[in-house]
Motif scaffolding. Structure first.
Motif, PDB file in Angstrom:
ATOM      1  N   ALA A  51       3.459   2.480   3.419  1.00  0.00           N
ATOM      2  CA  ALA A  51       3.194   2.161   2.077  1.00  0.00           C
ATOM      3  C   ALA A  51       1.628   2.272   2.647  1.00  0.00           C
ATOM      4  O   ALA A  51       0.486   2.757   1.632  1.00  0.00           O
ATOM      5  N   ILE A  52       0.548   2.022   3.801  1.00  0.00           N
ATOM      6  CA  ILE A  52      -0.304   2.229   4.311  1.00  0.00           C
ATOM      7  C   ILE A  52      -0.532   3.276   4.535  1.00  0.00           C
ATOM      8  O   ILE A  52      -1.875   3.854   4.351  1.00  0.00           O
ATOM      9  N   ARG A  53      -0.071   4.411   4.676  1.00  0.00           N
ATOM     10  CA  ARG A  53      -0.865   5.898   4.967  1.00  0.00           C
ATOM     11  C   ARG A  53      -1.478   6.110   3.354  1.00  0.00           C
ATOM     12  O   ARG A  53      -1.638   7.185   3.052  1.00  0.00           O
ATOM     13  N   LYS A  54      -0.208   5.671   2.944  1.00  0.00           N
ATOM     14  CA  LYS A  54      -0.151   6.260   1.244  1.00  0.00           C
ATOM     15  C   LYS A  54      -1.890   5.984   0.814  1.00  0.00           C
ATOM     16  O   LYS A  54      -2.408   6.300   0.686  1.00  0.00           O
ATOM     17  N   ALA A  55      -2.652   4.394   1.266  1.00  0.00           N
ATOM     18  CA  ALA A  55      -3.473   3.640   0.928  1.00  0.00           C
ATOM     19  C   ALA A  55      -4.406   4.613   1.932  1.00  0.00           C
ATOM     20  O   ALA A  55      -5.610   5.138   1.298  1.00  0.00           O
ATOM     21  N   LEU A  56      -4.443   4.588   2.752  1.00  0.00           N
ATOM     22  CA  LEU A  56      -5.182   5.547   3.726  1.00  0.00           C
ATOM     23  C   LEU A  56      -5.679   6.746   3.071  1.00  0.00           C
ATOM     24  O   LEU A  56      -6.599   7.549   2.667  1.00  0.00           O
ATOM     25  N   SER A  57      -4.213   7.419   2.505  1.00  0.00           N
ATOM     26  CA  SER A  57      -5.061   9.116   1.798  1.00  0.00           C
ATOM     27  C   SER A  57      -5.719   9.074   1.045  1.00  0.00           C
ATOM     28  O   SER A  57      -6.044  10.021  -0.139  1.00  0.00           O
ATOM     29  N   MET A  73     -21.397  -3.237   4.147  1.00  0.00           N
ATOM     30  CA  MET A  73     -20.223  -4.077   3.241  1.00  0.00           C
ATOM     31  C   MET A  73     -19.144  -3.917   3.728  1.00  0.00           C
ATOM     32  O   MET A  73     -18.510  -2.979   3.755  1.00  0.00           O
ATOM     33  N   LYS A  74     -18.461  -4.681   4.010  1.00  0.00           N
ATOM     34  CA  LYS A  74     -16.982  -4.702   4.545  1.00  0.00           C
ATOM     35  C   LYS A  74     -16.112  -4.803   3.372  1.00  0.00           C
ATOM     36  O   LYS A  74     -16.489  -6.611   3.006  1.00  0.00           O
ATOM     37  N   ILE A  75     -15.272  -4.761   2.830  1.00  0.00           N
ATOM     38  CA  ILE A  75     -14.027  -4.862   2.042  1.00  0.00           C
ATOM     39  C   ILE A  75     -12.551  -4.938   2.707  1.00  0.00           C
ATOM     40  O   ILE A  75     -12.368  -3.542   3.663  1.00  0.00           O
ATOM     41  N   ALA A  76     -12.496  -5.299   2.858  1.00  0.00           N
ATOM     42  CA  ALA A  76     -10.729  -5.745   2.899  1.00  0.00           C
ATOM     43  C   ALA A  76     -10.251  -5.908   1.626  1.00  0.00           C
ATOM     44  O   ALA A  76      -9.824  -6.293   0.876  1.00  0.00           O
ATOM     45  N   ILE A  77      -8.605  -4.809   1.460  1.00  0.00           N
ATOM     46  CA  ILE A  77      -7.086  -5.053   0.273  1.00  0.00           C
ATOM     47  C   ILE A  77      -6.654  -5.262   1.020  1.00  0.00           C
ATOM     48  O   ILE A  77      -5.431  -4.875   2.471  1.00  0.00           O
ATOM     49  N   CYS A  78      -5.407  -6.947   0.256  1.00  0.00           N
ATOM     50  CA  CYS A  78      -4.715  -6.697   0.769  1.00  0.00           C
ATOM     51  C   CYS A  78      -3.265  -5.918   0.306  1.00  0.00           C
ATOM     52  O   CYS A  78      -4.096  -5.784  -1.309  1.00  0.00           O
ATOM     53  N   ILE A  79      -2.907  -5.209   0.710  1.00  0.00           N
ATOM     54  CA  ILE A  79      -1.859  -4.571   0.334  1.00  0.00           C
ATOM     55  C   ILE A  79      -0.396  -5.266   0.855  1.00  0.00           C
ATOM     56  O   ILE A  79      -0.368  -5.583   1.711  1.00  0.00           O
ATOM     57  N   LYS A  80       0.960  -4.379  -0.237  1.00  0.00           N
ATOM     58  CA  LYS A  80       1.942  -5.197   0.358  1.00  0.00           C
ATOM     59  C   LYS A  80       3.113  -3.787  -0.246  1.00  0.00           C
ATOM     60  O   LYS A  80       2.690  -2.747  -0.845  1.00  0.00           O
ATOM     61  N   GLN A  81       4.218  -3.726   0.894  1.00  0.00           N
ATOM     62  CA  GLN A  81       5.453  -2.438   0.404  1.00  0.00           C
ATOM     63  C   GLN A  81       6.455  -3.071  -0.288  1.00  0.00           C
ATOM     64  O   GLN A  81       6.584  -4.567   0.634  1.00  0.00           O
ATOM     65  N   VAL A  82       6.610  -2.995  -0.918  1.00  0.00           N
ATOM     66  CA  VAL A  82       7.887  -3.574  -2.109  1.00  0.00           C
ATOM     67  C   VAL A  82       8.781  -2.567  -2.288  1.00  0.00           C
ATOM     68  O   VAL A  82       8.610  -1.380  -1.962  1.00  0.00           O
ATOM     69  N   ALA A  85      11.323   2.085  -0.328  1.00  0.00           N
ATOM     70  CA  ALA A  85       9.840   1.248  -0.402  1.00  0.00           C
ATOM     71  C   ALA A  85       8.809   1.688  -0.853  1.00  0.00           C
ATOM     72  O   ALA A  85       8.451   2.578  -0.351  1.00  0.00           O
ATOM     73  N   VAL A  86       8.056   1.375  -0.995  1.00  0.00           N
ATOM     74  CA  VAL A  86       7.042   2.318  -1.668  1.00  0.00           C
ATOM     75  C   VAL A  86       5.711   1.295  -1.745  1.00  0.00           C
ATOM     76  O   VAL A  86       5.307   0.186  -1.724  1.00  0.00           O
ATOM     77  N   LEU A  87       4.516   1.721  -1.769  1.00  0.00           N
ATOM     78  CA  LEU A  87       3.054   0.842  -1.680  1.00  0.00           C
ATOM     79  C   LEU A  87       2.986  -0.118  -3.281  1.00  0.00           C
ATOM     80  O   LEU A  87       3.813   0.604  -4.051  1.00  0.00           O
ATOM     81  N   ASN A  88       2.779  -1.247  -3.434  1.00  0.00           N
ATOM     82  CA  ASN A  88       3.216  -2.194  -4.394  1.00  0.00           C
ATOM     83  C   ASN A  88       1.840  -1.353  -5.616  1.00  0.00           C
ATOM     84  O   ASN A  88       0.834  -1.236  -5.205  1.00  0.00           O
ATOM     85  N   GLU A 134      -0.619  -9.358  -8.751  1.00  0.00           N
ATOM     86  CA  GLU A 134       0.768  -9.490  -8.262  1.00  0.00           C
ATOM     87  C   GLU A 134       1.984  -8.812  -7.276  1.00  0.00           C
ATOM     88  O   GLU A 134       1.151  -6.835  -7.313  1.00  0.00           O
ATOM     89  N   SER A 135       3.207  -8.967  -6.751  1.00  0.00           N
ATOM     90  CA  SER A 135       3.533  -7.613  -6.317  1.00  0.00           C
ATOM     91  C   SER A 135       4.685  -7.414  -7.367  1.00  0.00           C
ATOM     92  O   SER A 135       5.260  -8.833  -8.159  1.00  0.00           O
ATOM     93  N   THR A 136       5.331  -6.907  -7.765  1.00  0.00           N
ATOM     94  CA  THR A 136       6.393  -6.314  -8.276  1.00  0.00           C
ATOM     95  C   THR A 136       7.969  -6.807  -7.770  1.00  0.00           C
ATOM     96  O   THR A 136       8.698  -6.624  -8.990  1.00  0.00           O
ATOM     97  N   ASP A 137       7.344  -7.230  -6.596  1.00  0.00           N
ATOM     98  CA  ASP A 137       9.320  -7.681  -6.293  1.00  0.00           C
ATOM     99  C   ASP A 137       9.724  -9.074  -6.355  1.00  0.00           C
ATOM    100  O   ASP A 137      10.732  -9.436  -6.442  1.00  0.00           O
TER     101      ASP A 137
END
Length: 269
Positions: A78-84, A1-10, A31-34, A127-130
């Motif tokens: 922000a990406i590194r936080k989600a990777l962690s 199973m391949k999963i993708a997650i759309c994330i945003k730095q805000v 700037a932080v991970l949404n 949603e995104s907080t910005d």
């Protein structure tokens, strides 16, 4: 199973925000991970863990989780936080031509990248907080022609039957909905409690691959993105006026009467 997650730095939700040239000044604030994307990351990890023979995410699970983000180079923070937290790898779409893109352009770019990944599921925050628009998940699913299961308060995915089922939270109650892979889900903030990255996860995230794509790599034309292609624009913005001084009353035995008079004056009584 391949999963993708759309994330945003805000911009940090606690920071004082300002407009510059009709767009939000992102360079002048932290700037932080949404926050709302963290719930999508956590839910993807739980889906993988529930379907893994080792009950753990990662390569040994036989499933993969890829983060997809569109933004400047600093979005790697922000990406590194989600990777962690436990995601396996990431894709960052970064190009000066993308600056000022609206939701329509953003969903176009993200959908083109998702097409190339052959994912079974794509997860998003609500949603995104910005921007607080809550339209990107629906736009992406429409562009892909996938089923959309939005505002999920509970998710159960079954790779064997290639189906996913959610409890959709509405103001009138919960709805049970299901769809075949591929499908796009958005999750609410009450679905789970995002895990804190462990020291091991933080160290491992430094070695996880982040693939950077330019606009040309996505196949999207420069004329379809950026501020010039946006369907709306901010013409003017003024800072919130400072709060006026309050009314101070000295109670000399008539404080109650003065309070009533104040409430009546403000039409609160």
């Amino acid at each position: 199973m391949k999963i993708a997650i759309c994330i945003k730095q805000v911009p940090d939700s606690w920071a004082e925000k300002k407009m510059a040239g009709g767009v939000l000044d992102r360079a002048g604030v932290d700037a932080v991970l949404n926050d709302l994307d963290e719930y999508a990351v956590e839910e993807a990890l739980r889906i993988v863990e529930a379907n893994s023979p080792t009950k753990e995410a990662g390569e040994a699970s036989g499933h993969s989780i890829t983060l997809i983000s569109m933004g400047p180079e600093r979005a790697t923070e922000a990406i590194r936080k989600a990777l962690s937290m436990g995601a396996d790898d990431a894709i960052l779409i970064s190009d000066p031509a993308l600056a000022g893109s609206d939701a329509l352009a953003t969903s176009l770019v993200l959908s083109e990248v998702i097409k190339k990944g052959n994912y079974d599921l794509v997860l998003c925050g609500t949603e995104s907080t910005d921007a607080r628009m809550s339209v990107i998940p629906a736009m992406i699913s429409q562009r892909l022609g996938w089923a959309q299961l939005t505002f999920a308060g509970k998710v159960a995915a079954n790779p064997a039957s290639t189906t996913v089922e959610i409890e959709r939270v509405t103001e009138f109650g919960n709805q049970v909905m299901s769809a075949k892979f591929p499908a796009l889900l958005s999750v609410i903030e009450k679905i789970n409690e995002p895990r804190y990255p462990s020291f091991k996860g933080i160290m491992a995230a430094k070695k996880k691959p982040i693939t950077t794509m330019s606009l040309s790599d996505t196949g999207v034309s420069p004329s379809d993105v950026g501020a010039s292609a946006a369907w709306s624009a901010v013409k003017d913005a003024l800072p919130r006026p400072p709060r006026g001084a309050g009314v101070k009353l000295t109670d000399e035995g008539s404080g109650g009467d003065k309070l009533v008079e104040f409430l009546v004056e403000k039409r609160l009584a």
